[in-house]
Design a protein around this motif. Structure first.
Motif, PDB file in Angstrom:
ATOM      1  N   LYS A   9      -7.239  -0.429  -6.306  1.00  0.00           N
ATOM      2  CA  LYS A   9      -8.522  -0.419  -6.999  1.00  0.00           C
ATOM      3  C   LYS A   9      -9.159  -1.802  -6.930  1.00  0.00           C
ATOM      4  O   LYS A   9      -8.467  -2.809  -6.878  1.00  0.00           O
ATOM      5  CB  LYS A   9      -8.321  -0.030  -8.456  1.00  0.00           C
ATOM      6  CG  LYS A   9      -7.576   1.279  -8.631  1.00  0.00           C
ATOM      7  CD  LYS A   9      -8.508   2.358  -9.011  1.00  0.00           C
ATOM      8  CE  LYS A   9      -7.745   3.608  -9.389  1.00  0.00           C
ATOM      9  NZ  LYS A   9      -7.777   4.620  -8.377  1.00  0.00           N
ATOM     10  N   CYS A  10     -10.476  -1.838  -6.922  1.00  0.00           N
ATOM     11  CA  CYS A  10     -11.216  -3.099  -6.884  1.00  0.00           C
ATOM     12  C   CYS A  10     -12.434  -2.979  -7.776  1.00  0.00           C
ATOM     13  O   CYS A  10     -13.136  -1.971  -7.749  1.00  0.00           O
ATOM     14  CB  CYS A  10     -11.635  -3.417  -5.450  1.00  0.00           C
ATOM     15  SG  CYS A  10     -12.564  -4.961  -5.317  1.00  0.00           S
ATOM     16  N   ARG A  11     -12.702  -4.041  -8.549  1.00  0.00           N
ATOM     17  CA  ARG A  11     -13.864  -4.050  -9.436  1.00  0.00           C
ATOM     18  C   ARG A  11     -14.870  -5.135  -9.051  1.00  0.00           C
ATOM     19  O   ARG A  11     -15.732  -5.493  -9.835  1.00  0.00           O
ATOM     20  CB  ARG A  11     -13.409  -4.238 -10.880  1.00  0.00           C
ATOM     21  CG  ARG A  11     -12.573  -3.063 -11.371  1.00  0.00           C
ATOM     22  CD  ARG A  11     -12.165  -3.232 -12.792  1.00  0.00           C
ATOM     23  NE  ARG A  11     -11.223  -4.344 -12.909  1.00  0.00           N
ATOM     24  CZ  ARG A  11     -10.654  -4.729 -14.024  1.00  0.00           C
ATOM     25  NH1 ARG A  11     -10.939  -4.119 -15.150  1.00  0.00           N
ATOM     26  NH2 ARG A  11      -9.816  -5.729 -14.048  1.00  0.00           N
ATOM     27  N   ALA A  13     -17.774  -5.641  -6.969  1.00  0.00           N
ATOM     28  CA  ALA A  13     -18.763  -4.894  -6.192  1.00  0.00           C
ATOM     29  C   ALA A  13     -19.505  -5.738  -5.154  1.00  0.00           C
ATOM     30  O   ALA A  13     -20.090  -5.184  -4.231  1.00  0.00           O
ATOM     31  CB  ALA A  13     -19.772  -4.236  -7.134  1.00  0.00           C
ATOM     32  N   CYS A  15     -18.057  -7.781  -3.026  1.00  0.00           N
ATOM     33  CA  CYS A  15     -17.151  -8.089  -1.917  1.00  0.00           C
ATOM     34  C   CYS A  15     -17.465  -7.153  -0.745  1.00  0.00           C
ATOM     35  O   CYS A  15     -17.763  -5.964  -0.963  1.00  0.00           O
ATOM     36  CB  CYS A  15     -15.693  -7.896  -2.348  1.00  0.00           C
ATOM     37  SG  CYS A  15     -14.503  -8.231  -1.024  1.00  0.00           S
ATOM     38  N   TYR A  17     -15.514  -5.776   1.196  1.00  0.00           N
ATOM     39  CA  TYR A  17     -14.498  -4.728   1.313  1.00  0.00           C
ATOM     40  C   TYR A  17     -14.575  -3.682   0.206  1.00  0.00           C
ATOM     41  O   TYR A  17     -13.876  -2.674   0.244  1.00  0.00           O
ATOM     42  CB  TYR A  17     -13.095  -5.342   1.335  1.00  0.00           C
ATOM     43  CG  TYR A  17     -12.886  -6.272   2.497  1.00  0.00           C
ATOM     44  CD1 TYR A  17     -12.839  -5.792   3.799  1.00  0.00           C
ATOM     45  CD2 TYR A  17     -12.744  -7.636   2.298  1.00  0.00           C
ATOM     46  CE1 TYR A  17     -12.658  -6.645   4.872  1.00  0.00           C
ATOM     47  CE2 TYR A  17     -12.558  -8.497   3.362  1.00  0.00           C
ATOM     48  CZ  TYR A  17     -12.517  -7.995   4.643  1.00  0.00           C
ATOM     49  OH  TYR A  17     -12.335  -8.841   5.714  1.00  0.00           O
ATOM     50  N   TRP A  18     -15.414  -3.920  -0.792  1.00  0.00           N
ATOM     51  CA  TRP A  18     -15.530  -3.002  -1.923  1.00  0.00           C
ATOM     52  C   TRP A  18     -16.139  -1.688  -1.470  1.00  0.00           C
ATOM     53  O   TRP A  18     -17.178  -1.668  -0.803  1.00  0.00           O
ATOM     54  CB  TRP A  18     -16.393  -3.620  -3.017  1.00  0.00           C
ATOM     55  CG  TRP A  18     -16.446  -2.812  -4.273  1.00  0.00           C
ATOM     56  CD1 TRP A  18     -15.518  -2.773  -5.252  1.00  0.00           C
ATOM     57  CD2 TRP A  18     -17.498  -1.950  -4.691  1.00  0.00           C
ATOM     58  NE1 TRP A  18     -15.917  -1.944  -6.268  1.00  0.00           N
ATOM     59  CE2 TRP A  18     -17.141  -1.412  -5.933  1.00  0.00           C
ATOM     60  CE3 TRP A  18     -18.712  -1.565  -4.133  1.00  0.00           C
ATOM     61  CZ2 TRP A  18     -17.942  -0.521  -6.636  1.00  0.00           C
ATOM     62  CZ3 TRP A  18     -19.512  -0.681  -4.826  1.00  0.00           C
ATOM     63  CH2 TRP A  18     -19.125  -0.171  -6.068  1.00  0.00           C
ATOM     64  N   GLN A  19     -15.471  -0.582  -1.794  1.00  0.00           N
ATOM     65  CA  GLN A  19     -15.958   0.747  -1.428  1.00  0.00           C
ATOM     66  C   GLN A  19     -15.894   1.667  -2.634  1.00  0.00           C
ATOM     67  O   GLN A  19     -14.919   2.383  -2.827  1.00  0.00           O
ATOM     68  CB  GLN A  19     -15.127   1.337  -0.275  1.00  0.00           C
ATOM     69  CG  GLN A  19     -15.239   0.560   1.005  1.00  0.00           C
ATOM     70  CD  GLN A  19     -14.350   1.117   2.112  1.00  0.00           C
ATOM     71  OE1 GLN A  19     -13.460   1.917   1.876  1.00  0.00           O
ATOM     72  NE2 GLN A  19     -14.604   0.676   3.319  1.00  0.00           N
ATOM     73  N   THR A  22     -12.747   1.009  -4.741  1.00  0.00           N
ATOM     74  CA  THR A  22     -11.483   0.790  -4.038  1.00  0.00           C
ATOM     75  C   THR A  22     -11.663  -0.310  -2.995  1.00  0.00           C
ATOM     76  O   THR A  22     -12.773  -0.661  -2.619  1.00  0.00           O
ATOM     77  CB  THR A  22     -10.981   2.070  -3.335  1.00  0.00           C
ATOM     78  OG1 THR A  22     -11.933   2.478  -2.364  1.00  0.00           O
ATOM     79  CG2 THR A  22     -10.730   3.189  -4.323  1.00  0.00           C
ATOM     80  N   CYS A  23     -10.536  -0.832  -2.503  1.00  0.00           N
ATOM     81  CA  CYS A  23     -10.557  -1.891  -1.493  1.00  0.00           C
ATOM     82  C   CYS A  23     -10.461  -1.278  -0.107  1.00  0.00           C
ATOM     83  O   CYS A  23      -9.548  -0.506   0.180  1.00  0.00           O
ATOM     84  CB  CYS A  23      -9.394  -2.857  -1.711  1.00  0.00           C
ATOM     85  SG  CYS A  23      -9.370  -4.204  -0.506  1.00  0.00           S
ATOM     86  N   PHE A  52     -11.172 -11.758  -0.606  1.00  0.00           N
ATOM     87  CA  PHE A  52     -12.571 -11.620  -1.032  1.00  0.00           C
ATOM     88  C   PHE A  52     -13.523 -12.348  -0.102  1.00  0.00           C
ATOM     89  O   PHE A  52     -13.317 -13.507   0.260  1.00  0.00           O
ATOM     90  CB  PHE A  52     -12.748 -12.176  -2.449  1.00  0.00           C
ATOM     91  CG  PHE A  52     -14.193 -12.296  -2.865  1.00  0.00           C
ATOM     92  CD1 PHE A  52     -14.899 -11.190  -3.312  1.00  0.00           C
ATOM     93  CD2 PHE A  52     -14.853 -13.510  -2.770  1.00  0.00           C
ATOM     94  CE1 PHE A  52     -16.227 -11.298  -3.670  1.00  0.00           C
ATOM     95  CE2 PHE A  52     -16.187 -13.636  -3.138  1.00  0.00           C
ATOM     96  CZ  PHE A  52     -16.865 -12.511  -3.589  1.00  0.00           C
TER      97      PHE A  52
END
Length: 56
Positions: A9-11, A13, A15, A17-19, A22-23, A52
């Motif tokens: 998970k990624c928070r 937004a 970046c 790679y942010w989707q 998710t990463c 990042f």
């Protein structure tokens, strides 16, 4: 290029790679901020994602 599994998970937004929460990077590097390799973090705020890259 294979993306990271959706369980990463990624928070962050802004970046590249942010989707949508998710990463999408092929791999990631997480490190302790401002310290050499293999250091120990005291808490989550001591860590950083070195993968990042800010969106333009």
């Amino acid at each position: 290029m294979e993306n990271m599994p959706p369980r990463i998970k990624c928070r962050v937004a802004n970046c590249i790679y942010w989707q949508d929460g998710t990463c999408g990077a092929e791999s990631i590097t997480v490190a302790v901020q401002g310290t050499p390799n293999n250091s120990s973090a005291k808490n989550d705020r001591d860590t950083e994602c070195e993968t990042f890259q800010a969106r333009a």
